[in-house]
Motif scaffolding. Structure first.
Motif, PDB file in Angstrom:
ATOM      1  N   LEU A   1      11.077 -18.619 -21.750  1.00 26.60           N
ATOM      2  CA  LEU A   1      11.601 -17.024 -22.231  1.00 26.60           C
ATOM      3  C   LEU A   1      10.350 -16.199 -21.461  1.00 26.60           C
ATOM      4  CD1 LEU A   1      13.728 -17.789 -24.984  1.00 26.60           C
ATOM      5  CD2 LEU A   1      14.484 -17.010 -22.153  1.00 26.60           C
ATOM      6  N   SER A   2       9.504 -16.891 -21.957  1.00 28.35           N
ATOM      7  CA  SER A   2       8.051 -16.005 -21.808  1.00 28.35           C
ATOM      8  C   SER A   2       7.639 -15.996 -20.736  1.00 28.35           C
ATOM      9  CB  SER A   2       6.538 -16.531 -22.406  1.00 28.35           C
ATOM     10  OG  SER A   2       6.493 -18.503 -22.115  1.00 28.35           O
ATOM     11  N   LEU A  17       9.817 -15.863 -17.696  1.00 27.49           N
ATOM     12  CA  LEU A  17      11.016 -14.983 -17.115  1.00 27.49           C
ATOM     13  C   LEU A  17      10.476 -13.645 -18.078  1.00 27.49           C
ATOM     14  CD1 LEU A  17      14.658 -16.477 -18.068  1.00 27.49           C
ATOM     15  CD2 LEU A  17      13.281 -16.219 -16.380  1.00 27.49           C
ATOM     16  N   GLU A  18       9.808 -13.095 -18.795  1.00 27.63           N
ATOM     17  CA  GLU A  18       9.125 -11.816 -19.789  1.00 27.63           C
ATOM     18  C   GLU A  18       7.721 -11.573 -18.994  1.00 27.63           C
ATOM     19  OE1 GLU A  18      10.856  -9.764 -21.630  1.00 27.63           O
ATOM     20  OE2 GLU A  18      12.255 -10.806 -23.460  1.00 27.63           O
ATOM     21  N   GLU A  19       7.230 -11.707 -18.503  1.00 23.94           N
ATOM     22  CA  GLU A  19       5.793 -11.810 -17.488  1.00 23.94           C
ATOM     23  C   GLU A  19       6.266 -11.433 -16.093  1.00 23.94           C
ATOM     24  OE1 GLU A  19       2.284 -11.585 -16.967  1.00 23.94           O
ATOM     25  OE2 GLU A  19       3.248 -11.760 -18.792  1.00 23.94           O
ATOM     26  N   LYS A  42       8.896 -10.178 -15.346  1.00 26.51           N
ATOM     27  CA  LYS A  42      10.084  -9.373 -15.397  1.00 26.51           C
ATOM     28  C   LYS A  42       9.159  -7.849 -15.861  1.00 26.51           C
ATOM     29  CE  LYS A  42      13.502  -6.225 -16.208  1.00 26.51           C
ATOM     30  NZ  LYS A  42      14.606  -5.635 -15.178  1.00 26.51           N
ATOM     31  N   SER A  43       8.215  -8.362 -15.979  1.00 22.89           N
ATOM     32  CA  SER A  43       7.113  -6.946 -16.896  1.00 22.89           C
ATOM     33  C   SER A  43       6.051  -6.735 -15.556  1.00 22.89           C
ATOM     34  CB  SER A  43       5.657  -7.424 -17.993  1.00 22.89           C
ATOM     35  OG  SER A  43       4.653  -8.355 -17.479  1.00 22.89           O
ATOM     36  N   LYS A  44       6.107  -7.676 -14.212  1.00 16.69           N
ATOM     37  CA  LYS A  44       5.258  -7.468 -13.452  1.00 16.69           C
ATOM     38  C   LYS A  44       6.233  -6.865 -12.070  1.00 16.69           C
ATOM     39  CE  LYS A  44       2.090 -10.413 -14.469  1.00 16.69           C
ATOM     40  NZ  LYS A  44       0.452  -9.917 -14.506  1.00 16.69           N
ATOM     41  N   ASP A  45       7.802  -6.862 -12.422  1.00 12.10           N
ATOM     42  CA  ASP A  45       7.986  -6.174 -11.295  1.00 12.10           C
ATOM     43  C   ASP A  45       9.356  -6.885 -10.453  1.00 12.10           C
ATOM     44  OD1 ASP A  45       8.752  -3.602 -13.027  1.00 12.10           O
ATOM     45  OD2 ASP A  45       7.167  -2.961 -11.740  1.00 12.10           O
ATOM     46  N   PRO A  83      17.527 -14.431 -20.862  1.00 14.18           N
ATOM     47  CA  PRO A  83      17.633 -12.579 -20.761  1.00 14.18           C
ATOM     48  C   PRO A  83      18.715 -12.376 -20.133  1.00 14.18           C
ATOM     49  CG  PRO A  83      15.604 -13.736 -20.697  1.00 14.18           C
ATOM     50  CD  PRO A  83      16.720 -14.221 -20.814  1.00 14.18           C
ATOM     51  N   ASP A  84      19.589 -10.435 -20.536  1.00 14.98           N
ATOM     52  CA  ASP A  84      20.264 -10.100 -19.657  1.00 14.98           C
ATOM     53  C   ASP A  84      20.451  -9.273 -18.202  1.00 14.98           C
ATOM     54  OD1 ASP A  84      19.225  -7.957 -20.680  1.00 14.98           O
ATOM     55  OD2 ASP A  84      20.762  -7.766 -22.251  1.00 14.98           O
ATOM     56  N   TYR A  85      18.790  -9.521 -17.787  1.00 12.42           N
ATOM     57  CA  TYR A  85      18.508  -8.688 -16.849  1.00 12.42           C
ATOM     58  C   TYR A  85      18.242  -9.933 -15.236  1.00 12.42           C
ATOM     59  CZ  TYR A  85      13.791 -11.001 -18.939  1.00 12.42           C
ATOM     60  OH  TYR A  85      13.010 -11.611 -19.379  1.00 12.42           O
TER      61      TYR A  85
END
Length: 215
Positions: A94-95, A97-99, A101-104, A127-129
């Motif tokens: 999860l971390s 995926l978040e990272e 996503k934050s970097k586009d 996550p739903d993204y």
């Protein structure tokens, strides 16, 4: 980042789903007084779709072809009701995926799990993204056939050279190779590292965070 998109396998890569898969299949086998299997054995059965799993689990008999069809429907019915009971993301996923996503970085999933179940599991525990999230719709299109993987590239508006594919089995490394895409094998999944090395994975990572170094 060097790459614009990461496409992931689901089972054995993003989530540990072996307990729910095994429990459902053992329910089918137990109903018929067939031998059941432990979780470790199921790790060698999965990766090529539910029909392949059932072919490995059901004993040989003159009626096996018909029995596989019956067990396939039954397995999917049972599994659809328990597919998120014990399934959870691996530590660090999860971390990661978040990272990303934050970097586009664009994210997608391609699994050999039946499509509706792939979507159900992903929606429940990830996550739903992540879009698109695709599973198996037609047996002929399952990995290592690269057709759907290349369609995902078109959907994301990236070229295969701008993507990496991340998975835990031989089929994952092969589909990346067939799509002319960088392949990343994960050591925490359902297969051992030797299989990934033998198949020619470009990279092998031991933790989700290691993917960031490759990107």
């Amino acid at each position: 980042m060097k790459y614009k998109a990461v496409i992931f396998d689901l089972d054995g890569t993003l989530v540990n789903s072996i307990y729910d898969i095994a429990d459902a299949m053992n329910t089918v086998l137990r109903k018929r007084n067939f031998n059941t299997f432990d979780y470790e054995t199921y790790k060698s059965f999965v990766g090529h779709g539910v029909r392949s799993l059932i072919l490995k689990a059901v004993p040989e008999s003159p009626e096996k072809a018909n029995l596989v069809d019956v067990c396939l429907k039954e397995m999917l019915d049972i599994y659809s009701n328990c597919c998120t009971d014990k399934t959870h993301p691996y530590p660090g996923i999860l971390s990661l995926l978040e990272e990303l996503k934050s970097k586009d970085v664009k994210l997608a999933i391609l699994s050999n799990k039946e499509d509706s179940l792939t979507k159900k599991v992903a929606a429940a525990v990830l996550p739903d993204y992540i879009y698109p999230t695709l599973g198996l719709i037609e047996e002929a299109l399952k990995k290592p056939n690269p057709k759907v993987l290349l369609q995902i590239c078109e959907t994301l508006n990236v070229t295969p050279k701008e993507c990496v594919y991340v998975g835990d089995t031989r089929a994952d490394i092969q589909v990346a190779k067939n799509a002319n895409m960088i392949s990343v094998g994960v050591s925490w999944g359902f297969r051992d590292q030797e299989e990934l090395v033998k198949e020619g994975a470009h990279h092998i990572i031991n933790t989700p965070a290691d993917l960031l170094e490759i990107l």
